[in-house]
Design an enzyme around this catalytic site. Structure first.
Site, mmCIF file in Angstrom:
data_model
loop_
_atom_site.group_PDB
_atom_site.id
_atom_site.type_symbol
_atom_site.label_atom_id
_atom_site.label_comp_id
_atom_site.label_asym_id
_atom_site.label_seq_id
_atom_site.Cartn_x
_atom_site.Cartn_y
_atom_site.Cartn_z
ATOM 1 N N SER A 1 22.511 -44.152 -32.437
ATOM 2 C CA SER A 1 22.510 -44.718 -31.085
ATOM 3 C C SER A 1 23.073 -46.132 -31.128
ATOM 4 C CB SER A 1 21.078 -44.742 -30.532
ATOM 5 O OG SER A 1 21.002 -45.486 -29.335
ATOM 6 N N TYR B 1 12.199 -47.028 -31.210
ATOM 7 C CA TYR B 1 13.467 -46.302 -31.142
ATOM 8 C C TYR B 1 14.573 -47.066 -31.862
ATOM 9 C CZ TYR B 1 17.195 -43.434 -29.127
ATOM 10 O OH TYR B 1 18.284 -42.594 -28.957
#
Length: 305
Positions: free
Chosen positions: A173, A186
């Site tokens: 990501s 995350y």
């Protein structure tokens, strides 16, 4: 080799590699054939995993689908077969559990064969401030988003090394390149996934296993439901990504042996700024793009999904 000669060699090769990359921006690399390859995709029951499964199936690959959700897997299998997939295999696997990964991996090797393209796509997100994030969910985020990569590599990389043929794909990501508020777990998991994938790439180069390729994918927010509620302040510059577009770009990157894929392209320009700008300047830019508070409107995927 003395210092002068080795330095000269590095400079010459550095210029060559830069010019080579510029040429490939204009003249795309020829895409490799993935027909007959065994492609394993984690998190294949929905979102990008499902799209990748369908697209690889349409290219003639044997697809092996992992997900914790049987209903989602069944749907993906049906879609893959509609695209003419000859061989589709699905397995329920909890990627937060090492022993489950090893157990299902053994099944795959016995029933399908050695995986030649491994795509670690499964991921979860809490979306809460650090002190509000339950310990159990923080641990699960790391287990699914990071540790699962360790165990799948342990399971399938030896055969790739033995054959000097394979491809390791890490769906990380843009949050693995820059920390943001309300995504500490995350971001940590994706930073780790990027570092792990880079390290394995260096190991393959050190072992002279040029046939084992790696691709690290770092997209901005994708409109799959996982980050439902999140909006871009300037969507024309930093858009929420379309899943079909992302899947196509990933397929192309794999087929062209592209080492790093960042989406959208503007992030290629923003990412290096962290390395030489003062922290306050970086924060200013993040605030300009609305990234400091981007998770304030986060809702996430509904439980029924």
């Amino acid at each position: 080799m003395n210092f002068f000669l080795e330095t000269l060699k590095v400079i010459v090769l550095l210029v060559y590699y830069i010019l080579e990359s510029l040429v490939f921006l204009v003249v795309p690399v020829r895409k490799k054939n993935v027909s007959g390859e065994i492609v394993l995709i984690t998190g294949a029951g929905s979102g990008i995993g499902r799209l990748l499964a369908v697209k690889f199936a349409s290219l003639g690959a044997t697809v092996v689908l992992w997900d914790i959700n049987q209903e989602g897997l069944d749907c993906t299998v049906g879609l893959a077969k509609e695209k003419g997939a000859g061989r589709v295999h699905s397995y329920v696997c909890d990627c937060s559990k090492r022993q489950d990964i090893y157990k299902v991996a053994d099944q795959v090797k016995k029933e399908v064969g050695d995986v030649s393209i491994l795509i670690n796509n499964a991921g979860i997100v809490i979306g809460k401030r650090f002190l509000d994030s339950p310990d159990s969910l923080v641990e699960k985020t790391m287990e699914v988003n990071t540790m699962a990569h360790f165990w799948t590599y342990k399971a399938f990389l030896p055969a790739m090394i033995a054959a000097n043929h394979g491809h390791l794909v890490s769906i990380a990501s843009a949050a693995g390149l820059c920390g943001i508020s309300q995504a500490s777990d995350y971001c940590a998991s994706k930073f780790a996934a990027v570092g792990f994938a880079e390290s394995i790439d260096m190991e393959m180069r050190s072992l002279r296993k040029s046939g084992v390729k790696t691709t690290i994918v770092c997209p901005f927010v994708i409109n799959t439901g996982m980050f439902d509620g999140v909006k871009s302040k300037w969507p024309r510059v930093l858009p929420i990504l379309d899943p079909e577009y992302v899947a196509e770009r990933i397929i192309s990157a794999v087929r062209q042996n592209q080492e790093v894929l960042i989406m959208p392209r503007v992030v290629y320009l923003l990412w290096p700024l962290k390395g030489f700008l003062p922290v306050k300047a970086v924060v200013l830019i993040l605030d300009y793009f609305g990234l400091l508070d981007i998770m304030n409107t986060f809702k996430g995927r509904q439980k029924k999904e």
